[in-house]
Scaffold this active site. Structure first.
Site, short mmCIF file in Angstrom:
data_model
loop_
_atom_site.label_atom_id
_atom_site.label_comp_id
_atom_site.label_asym_id
_atom_site.label_seq_id
_atom_site.Cartn_x
_atom_site.Cartn_y
_atom_site.Cartn_z
N ASP A 1 4.21 -8.11 3.40
CA ASP A 1 3.54 -6.80 3.36
C ASP A 1 2.56 -6.60 4.52
OD1 ASP A 1 4.91 -6.37 0.99
OD2 ASP A 1 3.30 -7.25 -0.21
N LYS B 1 5.56 -4.77 8.44
CA LYS B 1 6.76 -4.99 9.28
C LYS B 1 7.59 -3.72 9.38
CE LYS B 1 7.94 -8.20 6.39
NZ LYS B 1 6.75 -8.32 5.54
N GLY C 1 9.98 -4.90 0.30
CA GLY C 1 9.64 -3.49 0.16
C GLY C 1 8.95 -3.07 1.44
N HIS C 2 9.66 -2.36 2.29
CA HIS C 2 9.12 -1.97 3.61
C HIS C 2 8.87 -0.47 3.58
CE1 HIS C 2 11.17 -5.76 5.51
NE2 HIS C 2 10.30 -6.05 4.57
N GLN D 1 9.52 -10.63 3.84
CA GLN D 1 8.49 -11.57 3.37
C GLN D 1 7.62 -12.02 4.57
OE1 GLN D 1 12.01 -12.41 2.00
NE2 GLN D 1 11.33 -10.65 0.86
#
Ligand code: GDP
Ligand code: IMO
Ligand code: MG
Length: 428
Positions: free
Chosen positions: A19, A22, A46-47, A228
């Site tokens: 988080d 990225k 989750g981006h 990650q």
């Protein structure tokens, strides 16, 4: 390529516990590349990317997808949740994105099925020592891969082969779930429904490594998007509180099927502070009041699970560890604006542990819980940084903070992000 420019291949890698931003950094850089590929992980990622007033949360599809015409690939290192993949894909189509011909998946990527998710959740629920996983089935899917009993995208072309494989896989999954006290009556139906998407998925399969090498040799740039972060890497992270893949830059060539010599740059993404979601050590954790305050300022809630992220000071020991194990060539510092209102800011520059003082990130033998960070205190800037577009636009103390971060990590800063929008970026 007869004498023309070779494209550049850049890995974008998270350098904390995930988080780091990225997705935003890949989205900004994707404007100038032709191909963006994911190399590991799955729907645990989750981006979040903001385009104008629209927010997109990408789980498996690379963050390059928000730039029209860019090719987005999922490499062999990914565990591909077929149901979630098409939900995400079709939701993007529904929001008006032109997806046709833009997404490719490796025939060597492993297929993640609903029973992997069920197993992940049942194991977490039963465990006394929890990892705090995202419940997306990542551990069980990688176990099947390493155990050489997985199903790969390329296998989906052979319906009778899948049927033979399914007989063994279902029995095994049901036995494991039953032993955990789970109802298994729907497992076969859910698995068959997921596999009904197999032909559609197989239709997207491609030689990911070859596509990347062809793009590079024809002068096009490529991004390899990590999921990650370094401290969640199976080998280099805070084991056992890690994910089940190699998140670090060395996982990138393995996970897309190219050689390590094809990589030109490794851009490490670091938040200007630290966060962590899930269980495991966070040595620079804030005291409760500051933790809550920064969580609100930074919107620090998991993009996949909605869980509150724990927050803490920038950890220079973690960042130096990330610089070493990833071979970083540049840094992207994100969320500088979140610190705008703090009168003083701390940076951890070393640790005191049971084994003495260290500048290196220790393994579990030191007793993670015994780590006491050694801090330096810097003055805050108490001014908004959101409008800055060059380093010179930043308040003097913000420049001083960045300069100290760069010295502590020992890698040059290439980008600084000061907000969620594409335009809120400083290129150095
Ligand atoms: P990722 O998993 O590394 O892509 O990061 P996430 O998307 O899970 O979390 C980063 C969050 O911070 C997202 O909500 C982004 O929109 C947001 N973000 C990214 N860069 C910045 C920034 O420079 N400032 C602020 N305030 N938010 C940012
Ligand atoms: P992005 O790509 C933050 C964490 C989980 C848990 C551990 C193992 O958005 O940065 P898993 O489901 O992978 O078996 O969970 O890893 N984790 C993440 N934390 N960001 C992520 O992805 C994460 N993906 C997994 O919270 O602690
Ligand atoms: Mg995330």
């Amino acid at each position: 390529m007869a004498g023309g420019r070779r494209g550049r291949c850049t890995v974008v890698v998270g350098c904390q516990w995930g988080d780091e931003g990225k997705g935003k950094i890949v989205d900004v850089l994707a404007a100038d590349v032709q191909v963006v590929a994911r190399y590991q992980g799955g729907a645990n990622a989750g981006h979040t990317v903001h385009v104008g007033d629209d927010e997109f949360v990408l789980h498996q599809i690379p963050s390059g997808i928000l730039h029209d015409g860019k090719r987005c690939l999922l490499g062999n290192g990914v565990v591909l949740d077929v149901v979630q993949f098409f939900e995400e894909h079709d939701a993007l189509v529904a929001r008006g994105l032109r997806m046709g011909g833009r997404v490719g998946v490796s025939g060597r990527a492993h297929v993640l099925l609903p029973y992997h998710r069920a197993l992940d959740r049942a194991r977490e629920a039963a465990a006394t020592a929890k990892i705090g996983t995202t419940g997306r089935g990542i551990g069980p899917a990688y176990e099947d891969k390493v155990g050489r009993r997985g199903l790969r995208v390329g296998d989906l072309a052979d319906a009778s082969g899948v049927e033979r494989w399914l007989a063994g896989a279902l029995t095994r999954a049901q036995d494991l779930l039953e032993a955990l006290g789970q109802d298994v009556s729907q497992v076969e139906r859910e698995t068959r429904e997921a596999l009904a998407l197999g032909a559609r998925l197989h239709g997207l399969s491609t030689e990911v490594g070859s596509e990347i090498l062809t793009a590079l040799s024809s002068g096009k740039d490529v991004l390899l998007e990590g999921a990650q972060g370094t401290l969640l890497d199976l080998d280099q992270g805070t084991y056992p509180f890690v994910t089940s893949s190699n998140t670090t830059a060395a996982g990138a060539p393995v996970g897309v099927g190219i050689g390590p010599t094809a990589i030109d740059d490794v851009l490490g993404v670091l938040k200007a502070y630290t966060t962590r979601v899930g269980e495991g050590p966070l040595p620079t954790a804030f005291p409760a009041e500051l933790d809550e305050q920064v969580r609100e300022w930074g919107g620090e809630y998991g993009a996949t699970t909605g869980r509150p992220r724990r927050c803490g000071w920038f950890d220079g020991v973690v960042a130096r560890h990330a610089a070493r194990v990833n071979g970083l060539t540049g840094l992207a510092i994100t969320k500088l604006d979140v610190l705008d209102q703090l009168p003083e800011i701390q940076i951890a520059v070393g640790y005191r542990t049971q084994g003495g003082q260290t500048e290196f990130f220790p393994d579990a033998a030191c007793g993670y819980d015994s780590i006491e960070p050694v801090y330096e205190t810097l003055p805050g800037w108490m001014t908004s940084t959101a409008e800055a577009r060059t380093l010179e636009d930043l308040p003097r103390n913000a420049r001083g903070y960045l300069s100290r971060l760069q010295d502590v990590v020992g890698v040059p800063i290439r980008m600084v992000s000061v907000g969620t929008r594409r335009s809120e970026i400083i290129r150095v």
